[in-house]
Write an enzyme that holds these catalytic residues in place. Structure first.
Site, PDB file in Angstrom:
ATOM      1  N   CYS A  39       0.826  -1.208   0.000  1.00  0.00           N
ATOM      2  CA  CYS A  39       0.000   0.000   0.000  1.00  0.00           C
ATOM      3  C   CYS A  39       0.857   1.252   0.000  1.00  0.00           C
ATOM      4  O   CYS A  39       2.045   1.230   0.318  1.00  0.00           O
ATOM      5  CB  CYS A  39      -0.957   0.063   1.188  1.00  0.00           C
ATOM      6  SG  CYS A  39      -2.051  -1.360   1.354  1.00  0.00           S
ATOM      7  N   GLY A  43      -0.117   0.042  -4.945  1.00  0.00           N
ATOM      8  CA  GLY A  43      -1.414  -0.602  -4.770  1.00  0.00           C
ATOM      9  C   GLY A  43      -2.363  -0.205  -5.866  1.00  0.00           C
ATOM     10  O   GLY A  43      -2.478   0.982  -6.189  1.00  0.00           O
ATOM     11  N   GLY A 103       1.071  -1.376   5.883  1.00  0.00           N
ATOM     12  CA  GLY A 103       1.677  -2.390   6.745  1.00  0.00           C
ATOM     13  C   GLY A 103       0.769  -3.580   6.937  1.00  0.00           C
ATOM     14  O   GLY A 103      -0.146  -3.819   6.145  1.00  0.00           O
ATOM     15  N   CYS A 162      12.376  -2.642   6.003  1.00  0.00           N
ATOM     16  CA  CYS A 162      12.146  -3.746   5.060  1.00  0.00           C
ATOM     17  C   CYS A 162      13.080  -3.663   3.861  1.00  0.00           C
ATOM     18  O   CYS A 162      13.074  -2.677   3.114  1.00  0.00           O
ATOM     19  CB  CYS A 162      10.706  -3.713   4.589  1.00  0.00           C
ATOM     20  SG  CYS A 162      10.319  -4.895   3.283  1.00  0.00           S
ATOM     21  N   TYR A 214      12.295  -4.212  -4.635  1.00  0.00           N
ATOM     22  CA  TYR A 214      11.165  -4.272  -5.558  1.00  0.00           C
ATOM     23  C   TYR A 214      10.164  -3.127  -5.452  1.00  0.00           C
ATOM     24  O   TYR A 214       9.819  -2.507  -6.443  1.00  0.00           O
ATOM     25  CB  TYR A 214      10.426  -5.594  -5.367  1.00  0.00           C
ATOM     26  CG  TYR A 214       9.211  -5.772  -6.254  1.00  0.00           C
ATOM     27  CD1 TYR A 214       9.342  -6.137  -7.594  1.00  0.00           C
ATOM     28  CD2 TYR A 214       7.930  -5.543  -5.771  1.00  0.00           C
ATOM     29  CE1 TYR A 214       8.236  -6.280  -8.415  1.00  0.00           C
ATOM     30  CE2 TYR A 214       6.811  -5.690  -6.584  1.00  0.00           C
ATOM     31  CZ  TYR A 214       6.973  -6.060  -7.901  1.00  0.00           C
ATOM     32  OH  TYR A 214       5.873  -6.193  -8.706  1.00  0.00           O
ATOM     33  N   ASP A 266      14.645  -8.967 -10.304  1.00  0.00           N
ATOM     34  CA  ASP A 266      14.831  -8.398  -8.966  1.00  0.00           C
ATOM     35  C   ASP A 266      14.699  -9.445  -7.872  1.00  0.00           C
ATOM     36  O   ASP A 266      15.449  -9.442  -6.894  1.00  0.00           O
ATOM     37  CB  ASP A 266      13.848  -7.243  -8.724  1.00  0.00           C
ATOM     38  CG  ASP A 266      12.410  -7.638  -8.968  1.00  0.00           C
ATOM     39  OD1 ASP A 266      11.839  -8.360  -8.142  1.00  0.00           O
ATOM     40  OD2 ASP A 266      11.846  -7.213  -9.996  1.00  0.00           O
ATOM     41  N   CYS A 319       6.350 -13.576   4.979  1.00  0.00           N
ATOM     42  CA  CYS A 319       6.345 -12.215   5.523  1.00  0.00           C
ATOM     43  C   CYS A 319       4.994 -11.953   6.174  1.00  0.00           C
ATOM     44  O   CYS A 319       3.943 -12.211   5.572  1.00  0.00           O
ATOM     45  CB  CYS A 319       6.589 -11.190   4.421  1.00  0.00           C
ATOM     46  SG  CYS A 319       6.463  -9.482   5.003  1.00  0.00           S
ATOM     47  N   CYS A 371      15.281  -5.416   8.069  1.00  0.00           N
ATOM     48  CA  CYS A 371      14.444  -6.603   8.218  1.00  0.00           C
ATOM     49  C   CYS A 371      14.697  -7.495   7.012  1.00  0.00           C
ATOM     50  O   CYS A 371      14.363  -7.148   5.883  1.00  0.00           O
ATOM     51  CB  CYS A 371      12.961  -6.245   8.297  1.00  0.00           C
ATOM     52  SG  CYS A 371      11.910  -7.726   8.423  1.00  0.00           S
ATOM     53  N   CYS A 377      12.293 -12.528   5.615  1.00  0.00           N
ATOM     54  CA  CYS A 377      11.855 -13.445   4.565  1.00  0.00           C
ATOM     55  C   CYS A 377      13.028 -14.238   3.980  1.00  0.00           C
ATOM     56  O   CYS A 377      12.825 -15.232   3.286  1.00  0.00           O
ATOM     57  CB  CYS A 377      11.113 -12.698   3.470  1.00  0.00           C
ATOM     58  SG  CYS A 377      12.078 -11.406   2.658  1.00  0.00           S
TER      59      CYS A 377
END
Length: 453
Positions: free
Chosen positions: A2, A26, A100, A227, A233, A337, A373, A424, A427
């Protein structure tokens, strides 16, 4: 993911322009809420920003304070019902939007009672309103939200008689930049309305703006865990996130990835659009010429953020067309990517081979994604992650997609390219910023975490 924007002194057309710049984050629904110190005005709808708003509808959104959001759903699936911003008049009038994902959403939802949607921002709205109705000041109320909510959230809100209230989770997982009274997911939203980037909202910080006065407090102090996927990406290459040029970071990713290359090739070709900068860096480092070998149909959206696997696969087939003169008879390094599920990667290899490529090697600027994630990227089920279930990701991916070889970025290379401490990378390595053991232990394949009950 988002995209969000909040403008403390500006009209609905500026909110609209900011959302237009964030449309890549989004594409399922969008909305704008404004405030004139007496009343709130709200419009939201499924679809793109240009589809949802007209000149007349923007004129009806009165006031000089506004928030907006473009939505990519990871919680909730009804594009109309779950569209943001959300607005409530009881017990306190609040409009709110966020970027989020709340990891303990199912647990909080049970506690707060009946809600109108499956959108997780509604539980933040509910907690905030209840805390304010208990005569807590705004900072105490936001602190209570932070103590109860586990996950990633960058929030823009307007509270009646209080003003614009902006806050970010204690680990600042999702981005939130600021400049001249404007707050947004990325700096490109500030650029389009002519506002100067001043920095980023700090982890656990709350900012209140009313009639030109600004008060800010750091309510929770944690080390940030930004993140890494924003750089790989999601963010636009012309954005500045946490003081880093996304474009330069991606070029660096390509350079780091090239350090693993040990073969001959004739041409480096990016998968448009997010891999272009990485492919350029790869070409610079290896000396292999860079060429555009795949042309994108610009009227097709981003395939990763499409809601179903079948829609992602169909989009790939109509999204790209090969330039045969660039690919025919060549040993091609195709730079991507990231790889999440691997299905679209096979379609890409097939497409390049159909154009007559002699060899197709696949270079991925992100390390293998092995863990789900729970913070806002739609890869919450471990079973759908290609690399989660293989030991040698490079060898197995080459076999799955029909590439002559595959190389992945290393985790050290990724961190070096981004150049920010305390990322972070959950993932990739399973090192989550917050406790999500209840999701990992109880997770049922085939269901998203918000459906766990």
């Amino acid at each position: 993911m988002c995209g969000i924007i909040g403008i403390s002194d500006g009209d609905s057309t500026q909110v609209y322009a900011g959302l237009y710049a964030l449309q890549h984050r989004g594409q399922d629904s969008c909305g704008i809420l404004t405030y004139d110190k007496e009343e709130f005005y709200l419009k939201k709808a499924p679809g793109l920003v240009t589809e949802a708003f007209t000149e007349n509808s923007l004129r009806e959104l009165k006031g000089n304070m506004g928030i907006g959001q473009v939505r990519y759903p990871t919680v909730g699936g009804d594009f109309s019902r779950d569209a943001q911003p959300f607005f409530s008049t009881s017990p306190v009038s609040i409009g709110i939007a966020h970027n989020g994902n709340i990891a303990n959403y199912a647990k909080i939802r049970k506690k707060v009672g009946k809600l109108t949607s499956w959108c997780d921002v509604e539980v933040i709205l509910n907690i905030l309103a209840n805390e304010l109705s208990a005569e807590k000041d705004i900072f105490a109320a936001v602190a209570s939200v932070m103590s109860q909510v586990n996950g990633a959230y960058s929030v823009v809100s307007i509270v009646d008689k209080v003003g614009m209230v902006v806050f970010r989770d204690p680990f600042a997982i999702r981005p939130l930049v600021e400049g001249e009274g404007v707050f947004a997911s990325e700096s490109v939203a500030l650029d389009i309305i002519g506002k100067k980037l001043e920095g980023d909202v700090k982890p656990g910080e709350c900012i209140v703006i009313n009639d030109g006065s600004v008060e800010r407090r750091r309510l929770v102090k944690e080390k940030p865990r930004h993140c890494m996927f924003e750089y790989v990406y999601f963010s636009r290459p012309d954005s500045i996130v946490e003081g880093k040029s996304v474009y330069e970071v991606r070029v660096n990713m390509g350079r780091e990835l090239a350090k693993k290359w040990d073969k001959d090739a004739d041409v480096v070709v990016p998968v448009p659009d997010t891999a272009r900068a990485a492919a350029f860096g790869f070409s610079e480092e290896t000396g292999i010429p860079y060429r555009e070998g795949l042309i994108k149909n610009r009227y097709v959206g981003r395939t990763f953020i499409m809601p179903s696997q079948s829609s992602r696969e169909n989009a790939v087939r109509i999204k790209l067309n090969p330039i045969k003169n660039v690919l025919k008879g060549k040993k091609v390094v195709l730079v991507e990517d990231s790889v999440v599920r691997g299905t679209t990667s096979k379609n890409l290899i097939d497409l390049v081979r159909s154009a007559g490529a002699k060899e197709v090697h696949f270079a991925v600027s992100c390390p293998p994604i092995r863990w789900p994630c729970f913070y806002g990227i739609d890869m919450t089920r471990k079973g759908e992650l290609f690399a989660a279930n293989v030991e040698d990701a490079e060898k197995e991916l080459a076999k799955k997609i029909g590439a002559d070889s595959v190389i992945y970025q290393t985790l050290d290379g990724l961190k070096k390219a981004i150049g920010i401490p305390n990322l972070c990378t959950a993932c990739i390595d399973g090192n989550y910023p917050t406790d999500v053991s209840f999701l990992l232990n109880n997770h049922k394949e085939g269901k998203r975490p918000y459906e766990e009950d």
